[in-house]
Write a protein that holds these residues in place. Sequence first.
Motif, PDB file in Angstrom:
ATOM      1  N   MET A 172     -11.826  25.729 -29.931  1.00  0.00           N
ATOM      2  CA  MET A 172     -11.682  25.187 -30.538  1.00  0.00           C
ATOM      3  C   MET A 172     -10.091  24.295 -29.938  1.00  0.00           C
ATOM      4  O   MET A 172     -10.608  23.257 -29.604  1.00  0.00           O
ATOM      5  N   SER A 173      -9.552  25.047 -29.234  1.00  0.00           N
ATOM      6  CA  SER A 173      -8.292  24.233 -28.702  1.00  0.00           C
ATOM      7  C   SER A 173      -8.859  23.147 -27.981  1.00  0.00           C
ATOM      8  O   SER A 173      -8.374  22.435 -27.217  1.00  0.00           O
ATOM      9  N   ARG A 174      -9.659  23.747 -26.778  1.00  0.00           N
ATOM     10  CA  ARG A 174     -10.933  22.885 -25.966  1.00  0.00           C
ATOM     11  C   ARG A 174     -10.654  21.877 -26.456  1.00  0.00           C
ATOM     12  O   ARG A 174     -11.096  20.573 -26.008  1.00  0.00           O
ATOM     13  N   ASN A 175     -11.770  21.652 -27.349  1.00  0.00           N
ATOM     14  CA  ASN A 175     -12.530  20.403 -27.977  1.00  0.00           C
ATOM     15  C   ASN A 175     -11.221  19.597 -28.282  1.00  0.00           C
ATOM     16  O   ASN A 175     -11.544  18.204 -28.666  1.00  0.00           O
ATOM     17  N   SER A 176     -10.277  20.109 -28.958  1.00  0.00           N
ATOM     18  CA  SER A 176      -9.390  18.854 -29.872  1.00  0.00           C
ATOM     19  C   SER A 176      -8.737  18.951 -28.511  1.00  0.00           C
ATOM     20  O   SER A 176      -7.836  17.464 -28.574  1.00  0.00           O
ATOM     21  N   GLN A 177      -8.191  19.618 -27.651  1.00  0.00           N
ATOM     22  CA  GLN A 177      -7.448  18.809 -26.350  1.00  0.00           C
ATOM     23  C   GLN A 177      -8.389  17.656 -25.520  1.00  0.00           C
ATOM     24  O   GLN A 177      -7.816  16.358 -25.139  1.00  0.00           O
TER      25      GLN A 177
ATOM     26  N   GLU B  73      -7.785  14.506 -27.226  1.00  0.00           N
ATOM     27  CA  GLU B  73      -6.256  14.147 -27.307  1.00  0.00           C
ATOM     28  C   GLU B  73      -6.298  13.358 -26.482  1.00  0.00           C
ATOM     29  O   GLU B  73      -5.524  12.235 -26.176  1.00  0.00           O
ATOM     30  N   ASP B  74      -7.296  13.999 -25.113  1.00  0.00           N
ATOM     31  CA  ASP B  74      -7.099  13.163 -23.892  1.00  0.00           C
ATOM     32  C   ASP B  74      -8.057  12.328 -24.327  1.00  0.00           C
ATOM     33  O   ASP B  74      -7.653  11.173 -23.429  1.00  0.00           O
ATOM     34  N   LEU B  75      -9.125  11.892 -24.816  1.00  0.00           N
ATOM     35  CA  LEU B  75     -10.001  11.001 -25.218  1.00  0.00           C
ATOM     36  C   LEU B  75      -8.818   9.790 -26.218  1.00  0.00           C
ATOM     37  O   LEU B  75      -8.795   8.690 -25.266  1.00  0.00           O
ATOM     38  N   ALA B  76      -8.138  10.363 -26.058  1.00  0.00           N
ATOM     39  CA  ALA B  76      -7.547   9.312 -27.441  1.00  0.00           C
ATOM     40  C   ALA B  76      -6.707   8.532 -26.934  1.00  0.00           C
ATOM     41  O   ALA B  76      -6.421   7.370 -26.598  1.00  0.00           O
ATOM     42  N   LEU B  77      -5.908   9.570 -26.119  1.00  0.00           N
ATOM     43  CA  LEU B  77      -4.602   9.477 -24.902  1.00  0.00           C
ATOM     44  C   LEU B  77      -5.423   8.215 -23.724  1.00  0.00           C
ATOM     45  O   LEU B  77      -4.757   7.028 -23.526  1.00  0.00           O
TER      46      LEU B  77
END
Length: 107
Positions: free
Chosen positions: A1-6, A9-13
């Motif tokens: 799950m942390s990988r998906n949220s990361q 976050e990378d996409l948002a960044l």
Amino acid sequence: MSRNSQTMEDLALAKIRKIEQQLLKREKESTEKKKRIAREERERHTTMPPLEEIQVRARRLRHEQSLSRGEIANIQRSQNRSLLLLLLLIIATCTLIWWGIKLMQAG
């Protein structure tokens, strides 16, 4: 799950960075446009207006182009006749003055 949220976050960044690049590009374009407008305004204020002679030539050219050759010939003919009449009147006046002087000397 942390990988998906990361990755989210990378996409948002990445999206934020893309927007930031677009904003920087627009800011640069805006600055360039302001400089160009200021430079054109300075050039407009420092440029000398055209000389009166140039304006007269342009007016004469427009006038000549608007008239046909026949109209120009008619105007010249009329002016030549007027000049001839003026010359004849001057000659007649001089002749009358000469005749008057001769009459006064004879008497």
